[in-house]
Design an enzyme around this catalytic site. Structure first.
Site: not given
Length: 286
Positions: A90, A147, A253
């Site tokens: 995201d 992911h 980050s």
């Protein structure tokens, strides 16, 4: 003027000390005070807790527990086409495109070299000559687990020590070589379309970078480059499927992906500043 002051402070502040302090505080169980901080953070950044596996903010014993909260099942469907690559996180696209003359675009007026980003690991650099890259910025409100964009077999991991500048858009537009000078964990995978790199970039008050196979990579911050290699089969091999978690940030980050030349085509929906949701279409394998 205010933006200039913010950027200059990045050079003057004791970033290592602030990061250590933030990491220490975020790991502490402080009862009502922790709950107060978590609730204030969630309200200020408008965090969508309805997506979380545990939406009740008082269930989180530490700020880190809240920050790396897992999502409820089904909250992020993963594209399942055989030739489809999924977004790893995201956030929002900072930049994406071609690696041209060994350089990646950081922001308007700033680029950095592939060689510097990969810490002069020349065999790895050669794999992505004239390849493609995408940089995804994770804001404080975002889900902070990262992911796999595709099925992959881990071949190599590098920990590269470095600075801890903030990686927000303002800093990216004003600090030269930002992603090549910050601390980072570089993960090289074999995939169906060739090598693929996923880089977890550290930043100010990012208390920890972790991977699912090795646990916490940083801290401690020894200041020494470290390298690990992995077999393709047997004991020690790491095989991950598209959509599986591969790592996480405890605060902050950026994720950078590298792909070989002529291997993939990015989704036309992705442009600079496009919001991203893990699992949605990232690219198509050519």
């Amino acid at each position: 003027m205010l933006d200039r002051i913010k950027v200059q402070l990045q050079y003057l502040l004791p970033k290592q000390g602030l990061t250590q302090l933030a990491g220490w505080a975020a790991s502490k169980q402080a009862g009502w005070f922790t709950h107060l901080v978590v609730k204030g953070f969630a309200k200020y950044y408008r965090v969508n807790m309805q997506e979380a596996e545990q939406p009740n903010l008082e269930t989180y014993a530490t700020f880190n527990d809240f920050f790396v909260r897992p999502l409820r099942e089904g909250a992020r469907p993963v594209v399942d086409g055989e030739h489809q690559i999924a977004l790893p996180a995201d956030g929002a696209i900072s930049q994406l495109g071609q690696i041209t003359e060994g350089k990646l675009l950081q922001a308007k007026g700033h680029d950095f070299t592939l060689e510097a980003l990969l810490a002069c690991n020349m065999p790895m650099v050669e794999k992505f000559h004239n390849g493609l890259f995408a940089t995804t910025y994770l804001s404080p409100r975002d889900y902070h687990r990262v992911h796999m964009p595709c099925d992959g077999v881990l071949r190599e991991m590098l920990y590269v020590p470095g600075d801890l500048f903030s990686v927000n858009p303002l800093t990216a537009e004003n600090v030269p070589n930002l992603f090549a000078r910050n601390e980072r964990v570089i993960c090289l995978f074999d995939s169906a379309f060739g090598p693929m790199v996923q880089i977890l970039v550290g930043a100010t008050i990012v208390g920890s970078i972790e991977t699912v196979w090795a646990g916490t990579i940083t801290p401690p911050r020894s200041g020494v480059l470290q390298r690990w290699t992995y077999p393709t089969e047997g004991e020690g091999a790491v095989h991950l499927k598209k959509g599986e978690e591969m790592g996480r940030f405890k605060l902050g980050s950026t994720v950078i992906n590298l792909f070989p030349e002529n291997s993939i085509t990015f989704s036309p929906a992705l442009q600079c500043k496009t919001p991203t949701r893990m699992g949605e279409l990232f690219a198509e394998i050519r």
